[in-house]
Design a protein around this motif. Structure first.
Motif, PDB file in Angstrom:
ATOM      1  N   LEU A  70      -6.358 -10.926 -22.174  1.00  0.00           N
ATOM      2  CA  LEU A  70      -6.616 -10.608 -20.776  1.00  0.00           C
ATOM      3  C   LEU A  70      -8.112 -10.762 -20.515  1.00  0.00           C
ATOM      4  N   LEU A  71      -8.456 -11.702 -19.648  1.00  0.00           N
ATOM      5  CA  LEU A  71      -9.855 -11.896 -19.285  1.00  0.00           C
ATOM      6  C   LEU A  71     -10.234 -11.031 -18.094  1.00  0.00           C
ATOM      7  N   TYR A  72      -9.255 -10.754 -17.242  1.00  0.00           N
ATOM      8  CA  TYR A  72      -9.477  -9.972 -16.023  1.00  0.00           C
ATOM      9  C   TYR A  72      -8.289  -9.039 -15.839  1.00  0.00           C
ATOM     10  N   VAL A  73      -8.545  -7.863 -15.291  1.00  0.00           N
ATOM     11  CA  VAL A  73      -7.439  -6.937 -15.027  1.00  0.00           C
ATOM     12  C   VAL A  73      -7.811  -5.984 -13.900  1.00  0.00           C
ATOM     13  N   LYS A  74      -6.845  -5.668 -13.069  1.00  0.00           N
ATOM     14  CA  LYS A  74      -6.979  -4.644 -12.037  1.00  0.00           C
ATOM     15  C   LYS A  74      -5.726  -3.781 -12.075  1.00  0.00           C
ATOM     16  N   GLU A  75      -5.905  -2.455 -11.961  1.00  0.00           N
ATOM     17  CA  GLU A  75      -4.787  -1.517 -11.999  1.00  0.00           C
ATOM     18  C   GLU A  75      -4.927  -0.504 -10.867  1.00  0.00           C
ATOM     19  N   HIS A  76      -3.791  -0.004 -10.421  1.00  0.00           N
ATOM     20  CA  HIS A  76      -3.822   1.023  -9.372  1.00  0.00           C
ATOM     21  C   HIS A  76      -2.605   1.932  -9.514  1.00  0.00           C
ATOM     22  N   MET A  77      -2.837   3.232  -9.419  1.00  0.00           N
ATOM     23  CA  MET A  77      -1.746   4.211  -9.467  1.00  0.00           C
ATOM     24  C   MET A  77      -1.887   5.156  -8.279  1.00  0.00           C
ATOM     25  N   GLU A  78      -0.765   5.458  -7.642  1.00  0.00           N
ATOM     26  CA  GLU A  78      -0.808   6.354  -6.485  1.00  0.00           C
ATOM     27  C   GLU A  78       0.533   7.038  -6.275  1.00  0.00           C
ATOM     28  N   ILE A  79       0.457   8.192  -5.618  1.00  0.00           N
ATOM     29  CA  ILE A  79       1.635   8.902  -5.143  1.00  0.00           C
ATOM     30  C   ILE A  79       2.003   8.326  -3.778  1.00  0.00           C
ATOM     31  N   VAL A  80       3.293   8.087  -3.540  1.00  0.00           N
ATOM     32  CA  VAL A  80       3.731   7.560  -2.256  1.00  0.00           C
ATOM     33  C   VAL A  80       4.880   8.417  -1.741  1.00  0.00           C
ATOM     34  N   GLY A  81       4.731   8.903  -0.508  1.00  0.00           N
ATOM     35  CA  GLY A  81       5.777   9.725   0.079  1.00  0.00           C
ATOM     36  C   GLY A  81       5.767   9.637   1.592  1.00  0.00           C
ATOM     37  N   ALA A  82       6.632  10.400   2.209  1.00  0.00           N
ATOM     38  CA  ALA A  82       6.741  10.389   3.670  1.00  0.00           C
ATOM     39  C   ALA A  82       5.644  11.241   4.296  1.00  0.00           C
ATOM     40  N   GLU A  83       5.189  10.817   5.467  1.00  0.00           N
ATOM     41  CA  GLU A  83       4.179  11.595   6.187  1.00  0.00           C
ATOM     42  C   GLU A  83       4.685  13.006   6.469  1.00  0.00           C
ATOM     43  N   SER A  84       5.965  13.137   6.750  1.00  0.00           N
ATOM     44  CA  SER A  84       6.531  14.454   7.042  1.00  0.00           C
ATOM     45  C   SER A  84       6.555  15.361   5.821  1.00  0.00           C
ATOM     46  N   SER A  85       6.381  14.784   4.625  1.00  0.00           N
ATOM     47  CA  SER A  85       6.359  15.577   3.392  1.00  0.00           C
ATOM     48  C   SER A  85       4.933  15.823   2.901  1.00  0.00           C
ATOM     49  N   ARG A  86       3.937  15.425   3.681  1.00  0.00           N
ATOM     50  CA  ARG A  86       2.549  15.482   3.228  1.00  0.00           C
ATOM     51  C   ARG A  86       2.145  16.875   2.761  1.00  0.00           C
ATOM     52  N   THR A  87       2.440  17.901   3.565  1.00  0.00           N
ATOM     53  CA  THR A  87       2.000  19.259   3.213  1.00  0.00           C
ATOM     54  C   THR A  87       2.583  19.700   1.882  1.00  0.00           C
ATOM     55  N   ALA A  88       3.873  19.458   1.689  1.00  0.00           N
ATOM     56  CA  ALA A  88       4.526  19.864   0.445  1.00  0.00           C
ATOM     57  C   ALA A  88       3.984  19.076  -0.747  1.00  0.00           C
ATOM     58  N   ILE A  89       3.724  17.789  -0.540  1.00  0.00           N
ATOM     59  CA  ILE A  89       3.209  16.959  -1.630  1.00  0.00           C
ATOM     60  C   ILE A  89       1.787  17.380  -1.990  1.00  0.00           C
ATOM     61  N   GLU A  90       0.948  17.607  -0.965  1.00  0.00           N
ATOM     62  CA  GLU A  90      -0.440  18.000  -1.233  1.00  0.00           C
ATOM     63  C   GLU A  90      -0.505  19.335  -1.964  1.00  0.00           C
ATOM     64  N   ARG A  91       0.418  20.217  -1.660  1.00  0.00           N
ATOM     65  CA  ARG A  91       0.448  21.506  -2.357  1.00  0.00           C
ATOM     66  C   ARG A  91       0.736  21.297  -3.850  1.00  0.00           C
ATOM     67  N   LYS A  92       1.650  20.392  -4.144  1.00  0.00           N
ATOM     68  CA  LYS A  92       2.007  20.126  -5.541  1.00  0.00           C
ATOM     69  C   LYS A  92       0.915  19.365  -6.285  1.00  0.00           C
ATOM     70  N   LEU A  93       0.087  18.623  -5.543  1.00  0.00           N
ATOM     71  CA  LEU A  93      -0.963  17.825  -6.178  1.00  0.00           C
ATOM     72  C   LEU A  93      -2.281  18.572  -6.313  1.00  0.00           C
ATOM     73  N   ALA A  94      -2.312  19.809  -5.912  1.00  0.00           N
ATOM     74  CA  ALA A  94      -3.558  20.592  -5.980  1.00  0.00           C
ATOM     75  C   ALA A  94      -4.126  20.568  -7.401  1.00  0.00           C
ATOM     76  N   GLY A  95      -5.388  20.150  -7.511  1.00  0.00           N
ATOM     77  CA  GLY A  95      -6.046  20.116  -8.811  1.00  0.00           C
ATOM     78  C   GLY A  95      -5.805  18.849  -9.606  1.00  0.00           C
ATOM     79  N   ILE A  96      -5.016  17.909  -9.084  1.00  0.00           N
ATOM     80  CA  ILE A  96      -4.741  16.644  -9.777  1.00  0.00           C
ATOM     81  C   ILE A  96      -5.461  15.521  -9.040  1.00  0.00           C
ATOM     82  N   ASP A  97      -6.260  14.765  -9.768  1.00  0.00           N
ATOM     83  CA  ASP A  97      -7.044  13.685  -9.171  1.00  0.00           C
ATOM     84  C   ASP A  97      -6.231  12.397  -9.145  1.00  0.00           C
ATOM     85  N   VAL A  98      -5.437  12.245  -8.104  1.00  0.00           N
ATOM     86  CA  VAL A  98      -4.633  11.039  -7.958  1.00  0.00           C
ATOM     87  C   VAL A  98      -4.567  10.679  -6.481  1.00  0.00           C
ATOM     88  N   GLU A  99      -4.635   9.378  -6.185  1.00  0.00           N
ATOM     89  CA  GLU A  99      -4.541   8.930  -4.803  1.00  0.00           C
ATOM     90  C   GLU A  99      -3.129   9.148  -4.277  1.00  0.00           C
TER      91      GLU A  99
END
Length: 289
Positions: free
Chosen positions: A87-116
């Protein structure tokens, strides 16, 4: 009635493959905006193209949970540029994906975790699921485009992408190898049925707007003998913005075609550098996937 199946088998190929259980799609419609450059197919005899990097990407998703039938997923995508072995070049990306209506519940669960995290529109489960899947594909395309731009800025050499270049960076140094034959581009496809290994079809031009932003040139190449196989066995399609590069690219892909010795269901049309790029990217994939 009793049949000696070994005798039956010996009268044919001496082996069996998966049977035809699903009807192939109709191929009556020829793509519009296609103009022929050549009249006939030809053996590939020129010097192979020097390729700096083979570019491919992979994508993975796991579902972390559901909120009123709306999914929350963890996506990981990666794009790599491989010289065939490294591999001469590499790009990686990881993220949580969910519904806008679930944002509050998801953000509560992600508290203290550094993830997009990305939050998508939609309130109906199937709409959100469709948006989540689309986000995964779009992010992979984004990674591949960014990687391609980076490579072109660092080198004046040629780069070959796995797949069409219709929506890639519009540069004569970008070429593509397409493994699928879903779209019919030739009026007379019988030339493909009998195309021998090591030959290319007549070249043709695909107009801009036909599945992509840019006009590009194309031809088919047979990588493996197919006299006793399906018509598309070992058949790939090449794309280039410069028609004169199709034959040198054909010579290169013939040189790096697989021989069937590795476990790969697509070995007949999956060239070695692209396969190696995928495997190297998978080795970097987090264990959760």
């Amino acid at each position: 009635m009793s049949i000696d199946l070994r005798d039956l088998l010996g009268r044919f190929e001496g082996r069996v493959e998966a049977g035809i259980t699903t009807a192939p799609p109709e191929r009556d419609d020829v793509a519009e905006g296609v103009e022929m450059i050549d009249d006939d197919s030809a053996p590939v005899t020129c010097k192979p193209l020097d390729v700096h990097a083979w570019v491919d990407g992979i994508q993975n998703s796991v579902c972390l949970g559901w909120d009123l039938s709306l999914p929350t997923c963890l996506h990981w995508v990666a794009a790599g540029g491989c010289d065939g072995a490294r591999l001469l070049y590499v790009k990686e990306h990881m993220e949580i994906v969910g519904a806008e209506s679930s944002r509050t519940a998801i953000e509560r669960k992600l508290a203290g975790i550094d993830v997009e995290a990305s939050y998508l529109p939609g309130s109906e489960p199937y709409v959100v699921m469709r948006n989540v899947a689309q986000r995964l594909t779009e992010k992979r395309d984004e990674m591949e485009q960014a990687l391609l731009t980076e490579i072109l800025a660092e080198t004046d050499e040629y780069v070959v992408c796995d797949g069409s270049i219709a929506n890639r960076v519009n540069s004569s140094r970008v070429l593509g190898v397409i493994k699928t034959t879903a779209t019919r581009y030739l009026q007379d496809e019988s030339v493909l049925w009998k195309l021998p290994k090591g030959h290319r079809s007549a070249r043709f031009t695909i107009a801009a707007g036909r599945g992509g932003r840019y006009e590009r040139h194309s031809c088919y190449v047979r990588l493996q003998p197919a006299e006793r196989r399906g018509w598309d066995f070992g058949l790939v399609r090449l794309e280039a913005f410069d028609a004169d590069l199709l034959e040198p690219l054909a010579a290169r892909v013939l040189e790096v075609a697989q021989d069937g010795s590795r476990r790969d269901d697509r070995w007949d049309r999956h060239v070695t550098p692209v396969r190696n790029c995928e495997e190297l990217l998978r080795s970097r994939r987090p264990g959760l996937f």
